[in-house]
Motif scaffolding. Sequence first.
Motif, PDB file in Angstrom:
ATOM      1  N   GLY A 263     -35.252 -30.873  12.548  1.00  0.00           N
ATOM      2  CA  GLY A 263     -33.795 -30.832  12.478  1.00  0.00           C
ATOM      3  C   GLY A 263     -33.298 -29.630  11.690  1.00  0.00           C
ATOM      4  O   GLY A 263     -34.076 -28.902  11.061  1.00  0.00           O
ATOM      5  N   PRO A 264     -31.984 -29.408  11.678  1.00  0.00           N
ATOM      6  CA  PRO A 264     -31.425 -28.212  11.017  1.00  0.00           C
ATOM      7  C   PRO A 264     -31.644 -28.187   9.517  1.00  0.00           C
ATOM      8  O   PRO A 264     -31.669 -27.117   8.916  1.00  0.00           O
ATOM      9  N   PHE A 265     -31.834 -29.370   8.892  1.00  0.00           N
ATOM     10  CA  PHE A 265     -32.053 -29.393   7.446  1.00  0.00           C
ATOM     11  C   PHE A 265     -33.463 -28.961   7.061  1.00  0.00           C
ATOM     12  O   PHE A 265     -33.764 -28.823   5.877  1.00  0.00           O
ATOM     13  N   CYS A 266     -34.336 -28.753   8.045  1.00  0.00           N
ATOM     14  CA  CYS A 266     -35.664 -28.193   7.750  1.00  0.00           C
ATOM     15  C   CYS A 266     -35.567 -26.722   7.365  1.00  0.00           C
ATOM     16  O   CYS A 266     -36.550 -26.141   6.887  1.00  0.00           O
ATOM     17  N   ASN A 267     -34.411 -26.114   7.609  1.00  0.00           N
ATOM     18  CA  ASN A 267     -34.152 -24.729   7.200  1.00  0.00           C
ATOM     19  C   ASN A 267     -35.157 -23.739   7.788  1.00  0.00           C
ATOM     20  O   ASN A 267     -35.679 -22.857   7.095  1.00  0.00           O
ATOM     21  N   LEU A 268     -35.429 -23.878   9.087  1.00  0.00           N
ATOM     22  CA  LEU A 268     -36.339 -22.959   9.771  1.00  0.00           C
ATOM     23  C   LEU A 268     -35.541 -21.758  10.277  1.00  0.00           C
ATOM     24  O   LEU A 268     -34.525 -21.921  10.950  1.00  0.00           O
ATOM     25  N   ALA A 269     -36.024 -20.537   9.958  1.00  0.00           N
ATOM     26  CA  ALA A 269     -35.205 -19.359  10.220  1.00  0.00           C
ATOM     27  C   ALA A 269     -35.979 -18.155  10.730  1.00  0.00           C
ATOM     28  O   ALA A 269     -35.390 -17.095  10.928  1.00  0.00           O
ATOM     29  N   ASN A 270     -37.306 -18.285  10.938  1.00  0.00           N
ATOM     30  CA  ASN A 270     -38.084 -17.122  11.362  1.00  0.00           C
ATOM     31  C   ASN A 270     -39.303 -17.580  12.164  1.00  0.00           C
ATOM     32  O   ASN A 270     -39.682 -18.759  12.110  1.00  0.00           O
ATOM     33  N   PRO A 271     -39.944 -16.676  12.910  1.00  0.00           N
ATOM     34  CA  PRO A 271     -41.046 -17.085  13.790  1.00  0.00           C
ATOM     35  C   PRO A 271     -42.239 -17.703  13.074  1.00  0.00           C
ATOM     36  O   PRO A 271     -42.850 -18.641  13.589  1.00  0.00           O
ATOM     37  N   LEU A 272     -42.594 -17.203  11.878  1.00  0.00           N
ATOM     38  CA  LEU A 272     -43.763 -17.764  11.186  1.00  0.00           C
ATOM     39  C   LEU A 272     -43.478 -19.161  10.643  1.00  0.00           C
ATOM     40  O   LEU A 272     -44.373 -20.016  10.615  1.00  0.00           O
ATOM     41  N   ALA A 273     -42.231 -19.408  10.221  1.00  0.00           N
ATOM     42  CA  ALA A 273     -41.867 -20.765   9.805  1.00  0.00           C
ATOM     43  C   ALA A 273     -41.956 -21.709  11.000  1.00  0.00           C
ATOM     44  O   ALA A 273     -42.431 -22.845  10.889  1.00  0.00           O
ATOM     45  N   LEU A 274     -41.519 -21.239  12.167  1.00  0.00           N
ATOM     46  CA  LEU A 274     -41.597 -22.054  13.378  1.00  0.00           C
ATOM     47  C   LEU A 274     -43.050 -22.295  13.784  1.00  0.00           C
ATOM     48  O   LEU A 274     -43.393 -23.383  14.256  1.00  0.00           O
ATOM     49  N   GLU A 275     -43.913 -21.292  13.571  1.00  0.00           N
ATOM     50  CA  GLU A 275     -45.328 -21.485  13.890  1.00  0.00           C
ATOM     51  C   GLU A 275     -45.963 -22.527  12.961  1.00  0.00           C
ATOM     52  O   GLU A 275     -46.772 -23.356  13.394  1.00  0.00           O
ATOM     53  N   THR A 276     -45.581 -22.506  11.688  1.00  0.00           N
ATOM     54  CA  THR A 276     -46.068 -23.530  10.762  1.00  0.00           C
ATOM     55  C   THR A 276     -45.590 -24.912  11.192  1.00  0.00           C
ATOM     56  O   THR A 276     -46.340 -25.889  11.151  1.00  0.00           O
ATOM     57  N   ALA A 277     -44.327 -24.998  11.622  1.00  0.00           N
ATOM     58  CA  ALA A 277     -43.791 -26.275  12.114  1.00  0.00           C
ATOM     59  C   ALA A 277     -44.570 -26.750  13.332  1.00  0.00           C
ATOM     60  O   ALA A 277     -44.872 -27.950  13.467  1.00  0.00           O
ATOM     61  N   ALA A 278     -44.918 -25.828  14.240  1.00  0.00           N
ATOM     62  CA  ALA A 278     -45.705 -26.205  15.413  1.00  0.00           C
ATOM     63  C   ALA A 278     -47.069 -26.746  15.000  1.00  0.00           C
ATOM     64  O   ALA A 278     -47.564 -27.734  15.557  1.00  0.00           O
ATOM     65  N   ALA A 279     -47.688 -26.113  13.995  1.00  0.00           N
ATOM     66  CA  ALA A 279     -48.995 -26.578  13.512  1.00  0.00           C
ATOM     67  C   ALA A 279     -48.897 -27.957  12.869  1.00  0.00           C
ATOM     68  O   ALA A 279     -49.855 -28.734  12.900  1.00  0.00           O
ATOM     69  N   LEU A 280     -47.730 -28.275  12.284  1.00  0.00           N
ATOM     70  CA  LEU A 280     -47.524 -29.600  11.681  1.00  0.00           C
ATOM     71  C   LEU A 280     -47.346 -30.686  12.743  1.00  0.00           C
ATOM     72  O   LEU A 280     -47.485 -31.866  12.436  1.00  0.00           O
ATOM     73  N   GLY A 281     -46.997 -30.281  13.974  1.00  0.00           N
ATOM     74  CA  GLY A 281     -46.855 -31.256  15.045  1.00  0.00           C
ATOM     75  C   GLY A 281     -45.503 -31.281  15.720  1.00  0.00           C
ATOM     76  O   GLY A 281     -45.236 -32.150  16.566  1.00  0.00           O
TER      77      GLY A 281
END
Length: 554
Positions: free
Chosen positions: A492-510
């Motif tokens: 969700g937006p409160f996860c404060n994701l703002a760049n490709p590497l943060a999104l890649e970490t989120a993908a690795a988390l599931g």
Amino acid sequence: GADAIYCGLKSFSARMEAKNFSIEELRGLVELARRKGTRVYVTLNTLLKPDELDAAGRLLDQLERQVRPDAVIVQDLAMAHLVRQTGFKGEVHWSTLANVSFPSALRLIQEKLPIDSLVLPRELTVDEVKHVAAACPPGLNLEVFIHGALCYGVSGRCYWSSFLGGKSGLRGRCVQPCRRVYTQGREARRFFSCLDLSLDVLVKVLMGIPPIRTWKIEGRKKGPHYVYYVVSGYRLLRDHGGDPQAKKDALHFLSRALGRPGTHYHFLPQRRQNPVSVGEQTGSGLFIGRTHAAGRRAFFSPREELLPGDLLRIGYEDTPGHRVERMGRAVPKGGRYALPPAAGAVPKGTAVFLIDRREQALEDLIKGLEAELPAAPPAAPPSSEFSAQLPSPARSLLKPAELKVFRQPPRPPFPRRIGLCLSPAALAATPDGFHRTVWWWLPPALFPDDEAANRDLIQAARGRGSRTFVLNDPWQIALFAPGGGEVRFWAGPFCNLANPLALETAAALGFSGAVVTPELASADFLKLPSRSPLPLGAVVGGNWPLCVARTMAD
């Protein structure tokens, strides 16, 4: 006398308005700290934009090769990748801005991310701290704030400065809107300005909680006087807390530290204190009086003796005549001090605060340390040529669609695609056969007492066929038991994701998709789709909070 010091550089620090260090300045200071047996932690704890990953990585690389701090303090999920890619060998401490606030999150973050220490949110009670500590896995240390400024909003959940000041608190540029004057009816007050956290003698409770290895003192823009008095006070309470005279001396030190009036805040669950007190001064510094007369004839009579070199603040940053003055002479208690003429009239009744003092003993300490600094730091190695390795973009993207999110289901007919805040009432009101199409939204902040209730709600939703959940911090994945059917997670937006590497970490988390933080400007947001490993969503309208708070102002 501190065992460790945390400080910021001139970029990527959550205190960008402070006078921060350059790499060159920091090298000699860290060398001095090592000789004194003091650890140094460097803050790289801001939200990173898409184009900042190379710069952040180069800075981390330079820190490793030139400074070698004991740890970095981080909040952005991209730092998990940058630490590995640069080969940084120091510890990694996750900031309170990462909002790791409930017990089961700790094991998840230890298993998935580089972490040595975790800074707990200030909003927890001591019982909640104990609850979290009991779940702390071996090898992970906890850090707890014991003194310093409080924010009205929950750590990492404040967007107020972005909306009213155009500057993001998550990027270290907070304009402190919670300390401003607001009008309600005929009243104009600082309705949201908080007192300072001060655990004072209550801090001894934390000594019996083994995972807590660090007491953290906040000191944004504070002077040496504050640092010396607060550190001295808490060292007495740590080392001689059973001695009545030591307790008395410690409380005296804390009372003379030139901070705001103190509050225990939420520390005692049975006696929580609201940190907002409109009847008290919440300007930083020791309140010493108000001006008489006005304009060029303004003067005041101090409640305390003032010494040559004392630093005074006249008024607040948002009031007429605000300025900082350094005393050129001593003034006795109850004496008269005429303010030097300056641009901007000072209204009668303006508050005056003592914000820093340099006693001779303190000056001697500082001069002694300065004399020990290396005369000239060794030549710097070449600047870093680090370039971040970015993820491959998602091969397939979802068809664009609008999702409206409600607290309660709307009146019939029930829409085929809807977002609902997860609650017992919303679950009960959702007709059978529609659960599979609902996107269930978890809250933006979870505290220890909320964990069991949310686990039960998740289990009930999954039992009725629900399979899509929007999590509003990355650690909420820990609430889901494995198995039991297909489940899809969106950040969700409160996860404060703002760049490709943060999104890649989120993908690795599931996570299988992410709603990007609304902190990004349009140009930054539009750089993400071509680089994102996940399908993306955006907040385009609705009732977005200025902040999420755990206390209620009148």
